[in-house]
Design a protein around this motif. Structure first.
Motif, PDB file in Angstrom:
ATOM      1  N   UNK A 736       0.697  -1.380   0.229  1.00 31.13           N
ATOM      2  CA  UNK A 736       0.074   0.069  -0.088  1.00 31.13           C
ATOM      3  C   UNK A 736       0.725   1.355   0.041  1.00 31.13           C
ATOM      4  N   UNK A 737       0.673   2.163  -1.067  1.00 27.73           N
ATOM      5  CA  UNK A 737       1.226   3.243  -1.098  1.00 27.73           C
ATOM      6  C   UNK A 737       0.419   4.379  -0.374  1.00 27.73           C
ATOM      7  N   UNK A 738       1.138   5.061   0.868  1.00 20.23           N
ATOM      8  CA  UNK A 738       0.145   6.034   1.532  1.00 20.23           C
ATOM      9  C   UNK A 738       0.629   7.639   0.937  1.00 20.23           C
ATOM     10  N   UNK A 739      -0.303   8.211   0.547  1.00 21.27           N
ATOM     11  CA  UNK A 739       0.213   9.706   0.102  1.00 21.27           C
ATOM     12  C   UNK A 739      -0.821  10.545   0.945  1.00 21.27           C
ATOM     13  N   UNK A 740      -0.047  11.760   1.289  1.00 16.57           N
ATOM     14  CA  UNK A 740      -0.643  12.816   2.015  1.00 16.57           C
ATOM     15  C   UNK A 740      -0.481  14.198   1.536  1.00 16.57           C
ATOM     16  N   UNK A 741      -1.585  14.876   1.392  1.00 13.27           N
ATOM     17  CA  UNK A 741      -1.407  16.214   0.798  1.00 13.27           C
ATOM     18  C   UNK A 741      -1.719  17.303   1.995  1.00 13.27           C
ATOM     19  N   UNK A 742      -1.429  18.567   1.782  1.00 16.10           N
ATOM     20  CA  UNK A 742      -1.724  19.612   2.431  1.00 16.10           C
ATOM     21  C   UNK A 742      -3.214  20.168   2.038  1.00 16.10           C
ATOM     22  N   UNK A 743      -3.873  20.731   2.758  1.00 14.29           N
ATOM     23  CA  UNK A 743      -5.178  21.385   2.467  1.00 14.29           C
ATOM     24  C   UNK A 743      -5.308  21.785   1.202  1.00 14.29           C
ATOM     25  N   UNK A 744      -6.180  21.300   0.396  1.00 23.06           N
ATOM     26  CA  UNK A 744      -6.456  21.555  -0.996  1.00 23.06           C
ATOM     27  C   UNK A 744      -8.052  22.361  -1.251  1.00 23.06           C
ATOM     28  N   UNK A 745      -7.997  23.376  -1.671  1.00 23.51           N
ATOM     29  CA  UNK A 745      -9.193  24.039  -1.867  1.00 23.51           C
ATOM     30  C   UNK A 745     -10.148  23.286  -2.881  1.00 23.51           C
ATOM     31  N   UNK A 746     -11.408  23.291  -2.070  1.00 24.30           N
ATOM     32  CA  UNK A 746     -12.506  22.362  -2.879  1.00 24.30           C
ATOM     33  C   UNK A 746     -12.916  22.821  -4.130  1.00 24.30           C
ATOM     34  N   UNK A 747     -12.702  24.215  -4.362  1.00 22.64           N
ATOM     35  CA  UNK A 747     -13.086  24.707  -5.758  1.00 22.64           C
ATOM     36  C   UNK A 747     -11.919  24.563  -6.658  1.00 22.64           C
ATOM     37  N   UNK A 748     -10.971  24.054  -6.407  1.00 21.22           N
ATOM     38  CA  UNK A 748      -9.820  23.892  -7.463  1.00 21.22           C
ATOM     39  C   UNK A 748      -9.765  22.606  -8.004  1.00 21.22           C
ATOM     40  N   UNK A 749      -9.653  21.491  -7.016  1.00 20.48           N
ATOM     41  CA  UNK A 749      -9.379  20.393  -7.453  1.00 20.48           C
ATOM     42  C   UNK A 749      -7.795  19.902  -7.797  1.00 20.48           C
ATOM     43  N   UNK A 750      -7.388  18.694  -7.711  1.00 20.82           N
ATOM     44  CA  UNK A 750      -5.795  18.559  -7.870  1.00 20.82           C
ATOM     45  C   UNK A 750      -5.867  17.252  -8.399  1.00 20.82           C
ATOM     46  N   UNK A 751      -4.322  16.844  -8.890  1.00 23.87           N
ATOM     47  CA  UNK A 751      -4.191  15.514  -9.463  1.00 23.87           C
ATOM     48  C   UNK A 751      -2.819  14.927  -9.006  1.00 23.87           C
ATOM     49  N   UNK A 752      -3.112  13.657  -8.267  1.00 27.65           N
ATOM     50  CA  UNK A 752      -1.591  13.083  -8.015  1.00 27.65           C
ATOM     51  C   UNK A 752      -1.262  12.252  -8.848  1.00 27.65           C
ATOM     52  N   UNK A 753      -0.191  12.151  -9.390  1.00 28.89           N
ATOM     53  CA  UNK A 753       0.651  11.208 -10.386  1.00 28.89           C
ATOM     54  C   UNK A 753       1.600  10.326  -9.679  1.00 28.89           C
TER      55      UNK A 753
END
Length: 756
Positions: A736-753
């Protein structure tokens, strides 16, 4: 015959909207003698008898018989709760005389009206494949019967909550209330609806009992001289459920806390209502056990005292309060508006006569909550009928907890879902009897259904108590594990509960709903397993055994939820190791499972971070639904949907393979919606990736110094303390790969590659 002449004939024979008078003999329709259309209503004559055909959508039409030309309503009293809520006018449908029959066609299907004798048959849009065909004309009298040809491999579902059953080929199904003993074969919540793998469904618009013989041919009868049926052409079962719940009402949408564990007992016979605070609520919290609502007066003659302070104190501890009634709802306005009650349970002592009386009670309880507060109606009942899905959770009655109880409840809940009831259950481990082992096993699988609760006060075997800690260790720990897992799965199950409200497709899904092209799912072959939503396959253990046999995995890749082992279907899994604390649970490859942080109740803490438990395999999506969780504002559009997608190769072992996890901008708003939040992605991959980026920025990695447990725990602690980053744990469920992000704006979205 001209329209005006036919109208005059109908008026002369007494066109009526009253209930049909009883008839002492059976009459079979004869040859077609006239065919007419006016105002998009087809009227067909067979001597003095008349039949109306009306299309409301291209895939929904109605056949309504008027014996001697008199058309009668199923529910002639305007003040009664109505089964049919759809109010659309008939639409135009093309027609022509095809010689042997009249052909009425929409854009999706063709209805044939045969002339000699008058019979009906439904065909696909090309008029080539029969969907259903009458083998003889309609018969009316003491009962009204439709007789249909049965196809060689045709299977049937529906009929409401049929205790112990969900697939009905070669059986006779009672569409009548039967609560005697509440056991296998009884019908605590019948519904005059069924659907077929041939691609159609039928709702008989009636409040009278009936019987559906799914033999060859089919004989579908109700105890009245009238016939009034809505037909739904799919051909998919999901589309049929959409049509049925459009006509009779969508399954009610519960408050989010309604998905939490419920507890019911009486505290005002040998004590006082506030005793529930210390005896139950505080003990849940002391045992670190999630639960969200309590009925403190659940028992015959059990009234209440000091309800207002009880409600307030329970609310401080994260519980909503509900009430039980054996007599009526005379005080519901005060109980809701002034005292703060938010749940109502209707006992068989009051609604036991069923049919229209019970239907009215369900409506009045539901509206009693909604009209006297801003909260959503949350009602429990038995003795429901078709259309009752829009008002209440149905439960299967008062049974004893044992292995047989678990066995027959699995197809019971599955079958209720195939009848439009998204909220359907039985008490965890029954109201009577029970044991440590059966409580654990029953609680396990019901954690993957929307609504669940226990009832205390009746079982001598358990000293009248049923709480999930009463048997001590190790059973308390086992139960806590699944109570907490259900809480974490709230966004997953809540999203599917909203889908049920939108489409009629239940959260607990018969295998045939998700795998309709697989004949193994059509019959009772898969009656002891189900899909919870689209991604989780649940195979409850219903015998006193640490082994589960006969688990059917359809075509595709499946992953054991607990250890990550992969299976390739179609296959039957036997000898599956299932010790008491382990529910057989499998994940369909490609799954996206959103989870909230661990909490004891919905209001305990912010829902941050959101964990995305993903099993990359091809391109898959999930629509995360969220709202304020309690009010009726969702009906006004106060909610948000967040699209989540995973794009991956079907083989992720190859170096250079890229997995993209995209969280799109949230669409919509609601009160209390956060502006931003962090995310954790748990990606099930077989090896440590080379690189993980968010947007165009590489995330920092954390790595254990060696393969020891101490080193793994150390790096996990470092990861948990960091604001963002990733680490791979090869010992966790085979990778299992565990990835954590900082707070992300709900209005913007993001992509993890993720690059392997």
């Amino acid at each position: 015959m001209k329209s005006g002449i036919l109208a005059a004939v109908l008026l002369a024979v007494g066109l009526s909207a009253q209930q049909a008078p009883p008839r002492g003999r059976s009459i079979t329709l004869g040859d077609l003698t006239a065919f007419d259309v006016a105002d998009n209503v087809f009227t067909i004559a067979a001597g003095a008898d008349r039949v109306r055909v009306m299309f409301y959508r291209d895939d929904i039409f109605r056949i309504w018989l008027g014996p001697d030309g008199a058309f009668t309503d199923a529910q002639p009293t305007p003040g009664d709760a109505q089964m049919v809520v759809f109010s659309g006018a008939p639409i135009a449908a093309a027609w022509r005389d095809a010689g042997e029959y009249y052909r009425i066609e929409s854009r999706t299907c063709v209805l044939r009206v045969y002339k000699k004798p008058l019979r009906f048959a439904l065909f696909d849009k090309d008029n080539a494949v029969a969907v259903w065909q009458e083998t003889r004309p309609l018969t009316y009298g003491p009962s009204t019967v439709q007789t249909l040809r049965r196809a060689d491999t045709e299977n049937f579902y529906g009929g409401g909550m049929q205790n112990g059953y969900f697939s009905h080929r070669d059986t006779s199904v009672n569409i009548r209330l039967n609560t005697r003993g509440w056991g296998d074969g009884t019908t605590p919540n019948p519904a005059p609806f069924y659907m077929s793998t041939a691609g159609y469904g039928v709702f008989r618009n009636t409040m009278t009992p009936g019987k559906y013989d799914f033999l060859s041919p089919l004989a579908l009868s109700h105890d009245e001289p009238r016939f009034d049926a809505y037909y739904f052409y799919g051909p998919s079962l999901k589309k049929i459920l959409d049509g049925y719940t459009l006509v009779t009402g969508r399954p009610f949408f519960p408050p989010r806390w309604g998905l939490e564990f419920g507890d019911a007992d009486c505290y005002n016979k040998k004590g006082r209502t506030p005793d529930v605070i210390a005896k139950v609520a505080d003990v849940y919290r002391a045992n670190d056990m999630p639960a969200g609502w309590i009925l403190p007066n659940d028992g015959y003659g059990c009234l209440y005292v000091d309800l207002d302070t009880t409600v307030q104190e329970l609310h401080k501890r994260g519980f909503y309060t509900g009430l039980w009634t054996e007599k009526g709802l005379e005080r519901i306005a005060q109980e809701v508006s002034a005292l703060g009650s938010r749940v109502m349970k209707l006992d068989v002592a009051w609604v036991g006569r069923g049919y229209q009386f019970a239907f009215n009670g369900m409506r009045d309880a539901y509206e009693g909550i909604e009209k006297n507060s801003h909260s959503r109606g949350f009602v429990w009942t038995t003795c429901a009928w078709g259309g009752g899905q829009r008002y209440a959770t149905i439960w299967s009655g008062d049974q004893a907890g044992n292995w047989e109880y678990i066995r027959f409840h699995i197809p019971t809940v599955i079958g209720a879902g195939l009848s439009g009831f998204n909220a359907a259950t039985g008490d965890v481990d029954g109201i009577f009897g029970g044991s440590a082992q059966t409580q654990v096993r029953d609680l396990q699988w019901k954690a993957f259904t929307p609504i669940w609760m226990i009832i205390s006060g009746w079982s001598k075997q358990t000293n009248l108590m049923k709480q999930p800690w009463i048997f001590g260790e190790p059973y308390t720990t086992y139960n806590r594990k699944y109570l907490k897992l259900k809480m974490r799965l709230t966004p997953y199950i809540y999203s599917y509960t909203r889908e049920a409200y939108d489409t009629g497709v239940p959260t607990v899904r018969a295998m045939v709903l998700e795998f309709p092209g697989d004949p193994a799912t059509w019959s009772k072959r898969t009656q002891y397993q189900f899909m919870s939503g689209e991604w989780l396959l649940v195979a409850p253990v219903y015998e006193d055994s640490p082994i589960r046999n006969d688990i059917y995995l359809p075509a595709g890749k499946w992953i054991d939820y607990w250890d990550g082992r992969e299976y390739n279907g179609p296959m039957t899994l036997n000898g599956y190791d299932a010790p008491l604390d382990k529910l057989p649970l499998f994940v369909k490859a490609g799954a996206i499972i959103p989870m909230y942080p661990e909490m004891l109740h919905d209001r305990e803490k912010p829902k941050d971070p959101v964990t995305l438990d993903i099993y990359p395999f091809g391109g898959t999506t999930f629509s995360l639904y969220e709202d304020d969780g309690t009010t009726q504002e969702y009906r006004k559009g106060a909610f948000a949907r967040t699209p989540i997608g995973v794009d991956a190769p079907t083989s992720i072992d190859a170096p250079g393979a890229v997995i993209a996890v995209t969280v799109g901008p949230a669409k919509g708003t609601y009160a209390g919606m956060p502006a931003s939040r962090s995310y954790v992605v748990d990606a099930h991959v077989p090896a440590k990736p080379a690189r993980v980026v968010i947007g165009d920025r590489a995330l920092p990695s954390f790595a254990a110094a060696d393969a020891t447990r101490a080193a793994r725990d150390k790096v996990r602690a470092e990861f948990d303390a960091a604001a963002e980053g990733w680490f791979f744990d090869g010992a966790d469920r085979r990778g299992v790969l565990h990835v954590k992000t900082t707070a992300q704006p709900l209005a913007a979205g993001f992509t993890i590659r993720i690059t392997m």
